[in-house]
Design a protein around this motif. Structure first.
Motif, PDB file in Angstrom:
ATOM      1  N   ALA A 160      65.342  89.853 137.005  1.00 30.16           N
ATOM      2  CA  ALA A 160      64.972  90.654 135.830  1.00 30.16           C
ATOM      3  C   ALA A 160      63.507  91.072 135.907  1.00 30.16           C
ATOM      4  CB  ALA A 160      65.261  89.885 134.547  1.00 30.16           C
ATOM      5  N   ASP A 161      62.639  90.167 136.361  1.00 27.17           N
ATOM      6  CA  ASP A 161      61.225  90.512 136.534  1.00 27.17           C
ATOM      7  C   ASP A 161      61.050  91.643 137.549  1.00 27.17           C
ATOM      8  OD1 ASP A 161      60.210  88.708 134.653  1.00 27.17           O
ATOM      9  OD2 ASP A 161      59.924  87.114 136.138  1.00 27.17           O
ATOM     10  N   LEU A 162      61.836  91.624 138.627  1.00 22.61           N
ATOM     11  CA  LEU A 162      61.786  92.713 139.612  1.00 22.61           C
ATOM     12  C   LEU A 162      62.270  94.030 139.008  1.00 22.61           C
ATOM     13  CD1 LEU A 162      63.082  90.910 142.834  1.00 22.61           C
ATOM     14  CD2 LEU A 162      60.774  91.800 142.425  1.00 22.61           C
ATOM     15  N   LEU A 163      63.301  93.951 138.166  1.00 21.86           N
ATOM     16  CA  LEU A 163      63.790  95.161 137.498  1.00 21.86           C
ATOM     17  C   LEU A 163      62.704  95.770 136.617  1.00 21.86           C
ATOM     18  CD1 LEU A 163      67.441  94.312 136.328  1.00 21.86           C
ATOM     19  CD2 LEU A 163      66.718  95.603 138.327  1.00 21.86           C
ATOM     20  N   VAL A 164      61.948  94.912 135.937  1.00 22.82           N
ATOM     21  CA  VAL A 164      60.865  95.391 135.069  1.00 22.82           C
ATOM     22  C   VAL A 164      59.899  96.248 135.882  1.00 22.82           C
ATOM     23  CG1 VAL A 164      58.855  94.695 133.699  1.00 22.82           C
ATOM     24  CG2 VAL A 164      61.018  93.466 133.439  1.00 22.82           C
ATOM     25  N   LYS A 165      59.444  95.717 137.005  1.00 26.45           N
ATOM     26  CA  LYS A 165      58.460  96.431 137.836  1.00 26.45           C
ATOM     27  C   LYS A 165      59.038  97.720 138.417  1.00 26.45           C
ATOM     28  CE  LYS A 165      55.802  92.366 139.184  1.00 26.45           C
ATOM     29  NZ  LYS A 165      56.517  91.220 138.716  1.00 26.45           N
ATOM     30  N   THR A 166      60.261  97.653 138.910  1.00 24.06           N
ATOM     31  CA  THR A 166      60.880  98.823 139.529  1.00 24.06           C
ATOM     32  C   THR A 166      61.100  99.921 138.502  1.00 24.06           C
ATOM     33  OG1 THR A 166      61.973  97.398 141.154  1.00 24.06           O
ATOM     34  CG2 THR A 166      62.859  99.621 140.887  1.00 24.06           C
ATOM     35  N   ALA A 178      64.504 103.443 144.221  1.00 19.71           N
ATOM     36  CA  ALA A 178      64.312 102.599 143.038  1.00 19.71           C
ATOM     37  C   ALA A 178      65.597 102.501 142.222  1.00 19.71           C
ATOM     38  CB  ALA A 178      63.178 103.151 142.172  1.00 19.71           C
ATOM     39  N   MET A 179      66.290 103.608 142.072  1.00 17.87           N
ATOM     40  CA  MET A 179      67.542 103.578 141.305  1.00 17.87           C
ATOM     41  C   MET A 179      68.584 102.712 142.006  1.00 17.87           C
ATOM     42  SD  MET A 179      67.515 107.513 139.908  1.00 17.87           S
ATOM     43  CE  MET A 179      69.220 107.520 139.433  1.00 17.87           C
ATOM     44  N   GLU A 180      68.621 102.755 143.333  1.00 19.45           N
ATOM     45  CA  GLU A 180      69.542 101.888 144.087  1.00 19.45           C
ATOM     46  C   GLU A 180      69.153 100.421 143.904  1.00 19.45           C
ATOM     47  OE1 GLU A 180      69.156 103.489 148.024  1.00 19.45           O
ATOM     48  OE2 GLU A 180      70.469 105.199 147.580  1.00 19.45           O
ATOM     49  N   GLU A 181      67.846 100.146 143.926  1.00 21.32           N
ATOM     50  CA  GLU A 181      67.362  98.770 143.710  1.00 21.32           C
ATOM     51  C   GLU A 181      67.731  98.281 142.309  1.00 21.32           C
ATOM     52  OE1 GLU A 181      63.169  98.554 144.507  1.00 21.32           O
ATOM     53  OE2 GLU A 181      63.434  99.254 146.565  1.00 21.32           O
ATOM     54  N   LEU A 182      67.624  99.158 141.325  1.00 20.01           N
ATOM     55  CA  LEU A 182      67.982  98.781 139.953  1.00 20.01           C
ATOM     56  C   LEU A 182      69.471  98.469 139.853  1.00 20.01           C
ATOM     57  CD1 LEU A 182      65.814 101.356 137.973  1.00 20.01           C
ATOM     58  CD2 LEU A 182      65.419  98.889 138.176  1.00 20.01           C
ATOM     59  N   ALA A 183      70.290  99.288 140.487  1.00 15.36           N
ATOM     60  CA  ALA A 183      71.743  99.041 140.463  1.00 15.36           C
ATOM     61  C   ALA A 183      72.072  97.714 141.145  1.00 15.36           C
ATOM     62  CB  ALA A 183      72.485 100.202 141.127  1.00 15.36           C
ATOM     63  N   ARG A 184      71.453  97.460 142.317  1.00 14.02           N
ATOM     64  CA  ARG A 184      71.684  96.178 143.008  1.00 14.02           C
ATOM     65  C   ARG A 184      71.150  95.008 142.184  1.00 14.02           C
ATOM     66  NH1 ARG A 184      70.246  99.156 147.548  1.00 14.02           N
ATOM     67  NH2 ARG A 184      68.127  98.356 147.500  1.00 14.02           N
ATOM     68  N   GLY A 185      70.011  95.211 141.546  1.00 15.05           N
ATOM     69  CA  GLY A 185      69.432  94.165 140.706  1.00 15.05           C
ATOM     70  C   GLY A 185      70.331  93.812 139.533  1.00 15.05           C
ATOM     71  N   MET A 186      70.968  94.820 138.958  1.00 18.57           N
ATOM     72  CA  MET A 186      71.899  94.558 137.852  1.00 18.57           C
ATOM     73  C   MET A 186      73.059  93.696 138.327  1.00 18.57           C
ATOM     74  SD  MET A 186      70.855  95.672 134.942  1.00 18.57           S
ATOM     75  CE  MET A 186      72.391  95.440 134.034  1.00 18.57           C
TER      76      MET A 186
END
Length: 130
Positions: free
Chosen positions: A70-76, A43-51
């Motif tokens: 941003a919506d995906l970041l909210v859920k993650t 999840a933290m890797e997904e958040l970094a990639r999402g940013m």
């Protein structure tokens, strides 16, 4: 009336980040510590990639991609207890949907600050003994 250099103040933007430790414990109990740790790391890797994706979309002024990411970041973030990160990512999505340029820029800056501190906070909690 003029402004002299000594009158200029630099304001440091700092707000507390909230990470829900109960959510992390809940993940460990329901999944087991090793699986929960793997989920949190992913999840933290997904958040970094999402940013990065949000930054790219912002530069390209692609509000549809920015809003979706941003919506995906909210859920993650919500899934691993990063409550402040989730809330601010939701604000970024709302500004993107409304095409509010000035508000989006300010909110995105806030998300950058929150992201750095939230990821560090979860990492620190994950590495605590016990």
């Amino acid at each position: 009336m003029g402004c002299v250099m000594q009158d200029v103040l630099k304001l440091e933007m700092r707000e507390p980040v909230r990470v829900d430790p109960d959510r992390l414990v809940e993940l460990c109990v329901s999944m087991g510590e090793a699986r929960a740790e793997a989920l949190i790391t992913t999840a933290m890797e997904e958040l970094a990639r999402g940013m990065v994706a949000i930054e790219d979309a912002y530069v390209a002024q692609n509000m549809d991609v920015l809003t979706r990411r941003a919506d995906l970041l909210v859920k993650t973030a919500e899934n691993i207890g990063m409550t402040t990160f989730s809330r601010v990512a939701d604000d970024v999505a709302a500004c993107g949907r409304l095409r509010e340029g000035v508000s989006l820029g300010a909110t995105l800056n806030r998300l950058r600050r929150i992201a750095d501190r939230s990821l560090s906070a979860v990492w620190d909690m994950q590495n605590m003994p016990g």
